[in-house]
Design a protein around this motif. Structure first.
Motif, short mmCIF file in Angstrom:
data_model
loop_
_atom_site.label_atom_id
_atom_site.label_comp_id
_atom_site.label_asym_id
_atom_site.label_seq_id
_atom_site.Cartn_x
_atom_site.Cartn_y
_atom_site.Cartn_z
N TYR A 55 0.84 -1.20 0.00
CA TYR A 55 0.00 0.00 0.00
C TYR A 55 0.87 1.25 0.00
CZ TYR A 55 -4.19 -2.67 1.08
OH TYR A 55 -5.23 -3.54 1.02
N VAL A 56 0.33 2.32 -0.57
CA VAL A 56 0.91 3.65 -0.45
C VAL A 56 -0.11 4.47 0.32
CG1 VAL A 56 1.73 5.68 -1.68
CG2 VAL A 56 2.14 3.41 -2.62
N ILE A 57 0.29 4.96 1.48
CA ILE A 57 -0.63 5.64 2.40
C ILE A 57 -0.24 7.11 2.46
CG2 ILE A 57 -1.54 5.68 4.74
CD1 ILE A 57 -0.32 2.73 4.89
N ALA A 58 -1.14 7.99 2.08
CA ALA A 58 -0.85 9.43 2.08
C ALA A 58 -1.61 10.11 3.20
CB ALA A 58 -1.26 10.04 0.75
N SER A 59 -0.92 10.98 3.90
CA SER A 59 -1.54 11.81 4.93
C SER A 59 -2.02 13.09 4.25
CB SER A 59 -0.53 12.11 6.02
OG SER A 59 -1.08 12.98 6.97
N TYR A 70 3.98 10.72 3.31
CA TYR A 70 3.34 9.52 2.76
C TYR A 70 4.20 8.33 3.14
CZ TYR A 70 6.62 11.16 -0.75
OH TYR A 70 7.73 11.66 -1.37
N SER A 71 3.56 7.18 3.18
CA SER A 71 4.23 5.95 3.60
C SER A 71 4.07 4.90 2.52
CB SER A 71 3.64 5.42 4.90
OG SER A 71 3.76 6.38 5.91
N ILE A 72 5.06 4.03 2.45
CA ILE A 72 4.99 2.88 1.55
C ILE A 72 5.05 1.64 2.42
CG2 ILE A 72 6.10 1.61 -0.30
CD1 ILE A 72 7.07 4.25 -1.39
N GLN A 73 3.97 0.89 2.41
CA GLN A 73 3.88 -0.35 3.19
C GLN A 73 4.26 -1.49 2.27
OE1 GLN A 73 0.15 -0.90 5.13
NE2 GLN A 73 0.66 -2.93 5.85
N THR A 74 5.29 -2.24 2.65
CA THR A 74 5.75 -3.35 1.83
C THR A 74 5.15 -4.66 2.32
OG1 THR A 74 7.72 -3.71 3.16
CG2 THR A 74 7.91 -2.17 1.32
N THR A 79 6.85 -0.67 6.98
CA THR A 79 6.40 0.59 6.42
C THR A 79 7.53 1.61 6.46
OG1 THR A 79 4.16 0.12 7.20
CG2 THR A 79 4.64 2.39 6.60
N PHE A 80 7.68 2.34 5.36
CA PHE A 80 8.69 3.39 5.25
C PHE A 80 7.96 4.70 5.02
CE2 PHE A 80 10.62 -0.53 3.75
CZ PHE A 80 11.79 -0.56 4.49
N THR A 81 8.31 5.72 5.80
CA THR A 81 7.64 7.02 5.72
C THR A 81 8.58 8.06 5.13
OG1 THR A 81 6.35 6.43 7.67
CG2 THR A 81 6.37 8.74 7.05
N PHE A 82 8.03 8.88 4.23
CA PHE A 82 8.81 9.89 3.53
C PHE A 82 8.05 11.20 3.46
CE2 PHE A 82 9.83 5.78 1.68
CZ PHE A 82 11.21 5.76 1.77
#
Length: 124
Positions: A55-59, A70-74, A79-82
């Motif tokens: 998933y790509v999760i955007a705040s 935004y975060s990339i859930q693998t 999860t990695f947040t950028f």
């Protein structure tokens, strides 16, 4: 030096990675992966192939006018947040490689509170 997974680069933008410590560097979005490279230390990098993205999760705040991070859930590595200078461009570039169903908004502050209180009422 780290070898890039991408053969073609779509977007390069300055960004911040929120891992254990805040790391500054660049995000590279290409045809095979999402990559983050540290500004000064070549040993600090994150490479996420597109088939690993769950998933790509955007705040999203203020009805989409501001996207602070935004975060990339693998599928396997968490999860990695950028955060980046131009998050809308980054998310549009990611959307080319990731299915639209896997790009979601994060819950807002009041949504989290609603879930917490209504979940407790339903358990009783």
């Amino acid at each position: 030096m780290v070898q890039s997974l991408n053969t073609k680069i779509d977007l390069i933008v300055k960004a911040t990675s929120f891992t254990a410590f805040t790391e500054y560097g660049q995000i590279m979005i290409g045809d095979k992966a999402f990559e983050f490279y540290h500004q000064h230390d070549p040993r600090k990098y994150i490479q996420i192939p597109w088939n690993e993205v769950d998933y790509v999760i955007a705040s999203v705040l203020f009805n989409g006018k501001w996207i602070p991070r935004y975060s990339i859930q693998t599928k396997t590595n968490g999860t990695f947040t950028f955060a980046s200078k131009e998050p809308k461009k980054v998310l549009k570039a990611i959307r080319i490689h990731v299915d639209g169903q896997k790009m979601v908004r994060s819950l807002g502050f009041f949504d989290v509170l609603k879930r917490a209180f209504f979940a407790k009422k339903n358990k009783k």
